[in-house]
Design a protein around this motif. Structure first.
Motif, PDB file in Angstrom:
ATOM      1  N   PRO A   1       0.809  -1.225   0.000  1.00 54.36           N
ATOM      2  CA  PRO A   1       0.000   0.000   0.000  1.00 54.36           C
ATOM      3  C   PRO A   1       0.838   1.270   0.000  1.00 54.36           C
ATOM      4  O   PRO A   1       0.490   2.255  -0.665  1.00 54.36           O
ATOM      5  N   ALA A   2       1.960   1.251   0.707  1.00 55.77           N
ATOM      6  CA  ALA A   2       2.809   2.450   0.783  1.00 55.77           C
ATOM      7  C   ALA A   2       3.802   2.553  -0.373  1.00 55.77           C
ATOM      8  O   ALA A   2       4.519   3.546  -0.479  1.00 55.77           O
ATOM      9  N   ARG A   3       3.860   1.527  -1.223  1.00 62.75           N
ATOM     10  CA  ARG A   3       4.753   1.505  -2.390  1.00 62.75           C
ATOM     11  C   ARG A   3       6.216   1.742  -2.000  1.00 62.75           C
ATOM     12  O   ARG A   3       7.000   2.294  -2.782  1.00 62.75           O
ATOM     13  N   THR A   4       6.579   1.280  -0.825  1.00 63.05           N
ATOM     14  CA  THR A   4       7.939   1.494  -0.336  1.00 63.05           C
ATOM     15  C   THR A   4       9.013   0.993  -1.297  1.00 63.05           C
ATOM     16  O   THR A   4      10.022   1.685  -1.513  1.00 63.05           O
ATOM     17  N   PRO A   5       8.860  -0.171  -1.943  1.00 64.79           N
ATOM     18  CA  PRO A   5       9.914  -0.629  -2.853  1.00 64.79           C
ATOM     19  C   PRO A   5      10.134   0.284  -4.065  1.00 64.79           C
ATOM     20  O   PRO A   5      11.179   0.203  -4.715  1.00 64.79           O
ATOM     21  N   LEU A   6       9.164   1.144  -4.372  1.00 69.03           N
ATOM     22  CA  LEU A   6       9.247   1.970  -5.575  1.00 69.03           C
ATOM     23  C   LEU A   6       9.635   3.412  -5.304  1.00 69.03           C
ATOM     24  O   LEU A   6       9.841   4.183  -6.258  1.00 69.03           O
ATOM     25  N   LEU A   7       9.745   3.804  -4.057  1.00 73.10           N
ATOM     26  CA  LEU A   7       9.919   5.224  -3.750  1.00 73.10           C
ATOM     27  C   LEU A   7      11.194   5.812  -4.349  1.00 73.10           C
ATOM     28  O   LEU A   7      11.197   6.942  -4.852  1.00 73.10           O
ATOM     29  N   THR A   8      12.283   5.057  -4.312  1.00 71.19           N
ATOM     30  CA  THR A   8      13.523   5.564  -4.901  1.00 71.19           C
ATOM     31  C   THR A   8      13.349   5.789  -6.396  1.00 71.19           C
ATOM     32  O   THR A   8      13.716   6.835  -6.936  1.00 71.19           O
ATOM     33  N   ALA A   9      12.769   4.805  -7.089  1.00 75.40           N
ATOM     34  CA  ALA A   9      12.576   4.919  -8.533  1.00 75.40           C
ATOM     35  C   ALA A   9      11.635   6.066  -8.879  1.00 75.40           C
ATOM     36  O   ALA A   9      11.885   6.839  -9.817  1.00 75.40           O
ATOM     37  N   LEU A  10      10.544   6.203  -8.134  1.00 77.93           N
ATOM     38  CA  LEU A  10       9.597   7.279  -8.411  1.00 77.93           C
ATOM     39  C   LEU A  10      10.249   8.648  -8.225  1.00 77.93           C
ATOM     40  O   LEU A  10      10.043   9.567  -9.033  1.00 77.93           O
ATOM     41  N   SER A  11      11.048   8.778  -7.193  1.00 73.51           N
ATOM     42  CA  SER A  11      11.724  10.058  -6.959  1.00 73.51           C
ATOM     43  C   SER A  11      12.750  10.368  -8.044  1.00 73.51           C
ATOM     44  O   SER A  11      12.909  11.521  -8.453  1.00 73.51           O
ATOM     45  N   LEU A  12      13.446   9.350  -8.533  1.00 73.48           N
ATOM     46  CA  LEU A  12      14.399   9.560  -9.618  1.00 73.48           C
ATOM     47  C   LEU A  12      13.694  10.023 -10.889  1.00 73.48           C
ATOM     48  O   LEU A  12      14.210  10.875 -11.627  1.00 73.48           O
ATOM     49  N   MET A  13      12.507   9.473 -11.151  1.00 74.03           N
ATOM     50  CA  MET A  13      11.741   9.928 -12.317  1.00 74.03           C
ATOM     51  C   MET A  13      11.363  11.399 -12.179  1.00 74.03           C
ATOM     52  O   MET A  13      11.482  12.182 -13.137  1.00 74.03           O
TER      53      MET A  13
END
Length: 279
Positions: free
Chosen positions: A156-168
């Motif tokens: 739900p918190a999308r923790t595994p994707l946060l680094t990638a989303l921020s880089l985008m």
């Protein structure tokens, strides 16, 4: 290219081989239609989907909505021939991993280019891709494919994707591009969808890509400025203008200091609100 202030709160994927969906999209309050020739269309239906999209776009009736064609592959000659023949607002490339892919797509068609960032290599090269062409309009996050490639878990918190989303977001902002968050998997989980939208706003995304009309209203509300935010932005700009007239370099509103950077952000929010109101 630096994108103008344009509402992109909700971008709805519509499969090209679904005539009823193509027609219904003309009545929906989404800011953009992503005509889909990729994942949502089976290989044996691609030709029929191209015909359906061509007929729908030429018939008109989509009003203010931004019309973007997601091609089935960055080198699909049939899809680019279709793009060149239609009055579109952009072409969306899947699984972009290099600047060369963007340059090639820009040479193949006259429309602005959008990139799906949905692989680990695409994320790591996001800055290179963002600077590839002045015809590039923005990024769309492909969070489902990225989660699979990372061998991560949907949380739900999308923790595994946060680094990638921020880089985008970092890469997009560095080059003045729009950036759209990925889809939400559970179509019945509207509370979870709203939470993901709020997280997207906090991360800096301009809007959300969608796969079902029932989430358009939530995306528009969350990614659009509230009346209270607009009122405060206008008050901030007024306070700043008054301070400048008095020869001051800062202003105060509700006890908070206001500087040029705050005014710039307030003006952007006002411009977005005005663009939404004009619709």
């Amino acid at each position: 290219m630096t994108t103008p202030i344009r509402p992109r709160r909700s971008m709805l994927y519509v499969p090209g081989d679904k005539p009823r969906a193509l027609e219904k999209a003309k009545t929906l309050e989404c800011d953009a239609i992503l005509f889909d020739l990729e994942d949502a269309v089976a290989p044996q239906n691609k030709a029929r989907a191209r015909e359906g999209i061509a007929d729908a776009v030429r018939a008109g009736g989509y009003g203010h909505r931004e019309l973007i064609l997601r091609v089935s592959a960055p080198d699909c000659a049939e899809d680019f021939a279709l793009a060149c023949a239609l009055p579109l607002d952009g072409v969306l490339l899947p699984k972009v991993e290099s600047a060369a892919t963007v340059a090639d797509a820009a040479a193949r068609n006259p429309h602005p280019v959008w990139c799906m960032v949905e692989t680990p290599l695409g994320v790591l090269r996001a800055a290179e891709i963002a600077g590839a062409s002045d015809r590039l309009a923005g990024f769309v996050a492909g969070t489902n494919d990225l989660t699979k490639d990372l061998r991560a878990r949907h949380t739900p918190a999308r923790t595994p994707l946060l680094t990638a989303l921020s880089l985008m977001v970092l890469a997009a902002r560095a080059y003045g591009l729009a950036v759209i968050d990925g889809v939400h998997l559970d179509l019945d989980d509207l509370a979870g969808f709203e939470a993901a939208c709020r997280q997207g706003v906090e991360l800096g995304f301009d809007g959300k890509s969608l796969v079902h009309p029932n989430s358009i209203g939530i995306a528009n509300r969350v990614f659009g400025p509230s009346p209270q935010e607009v009122a405060r932005a206008r008050a901030m700009v007024a306070a700043w203008e008054e301070a400048r007239a008095q020869g001051l370099g800062v202003a105060r509103i509700d006890g908070a200091m206001v500087e040029q950077l705050h005014v710039d952000d307030a003006n952007r929010l006002i411009a977005l609100a005005d663009a939404i109101a004009r619709r």
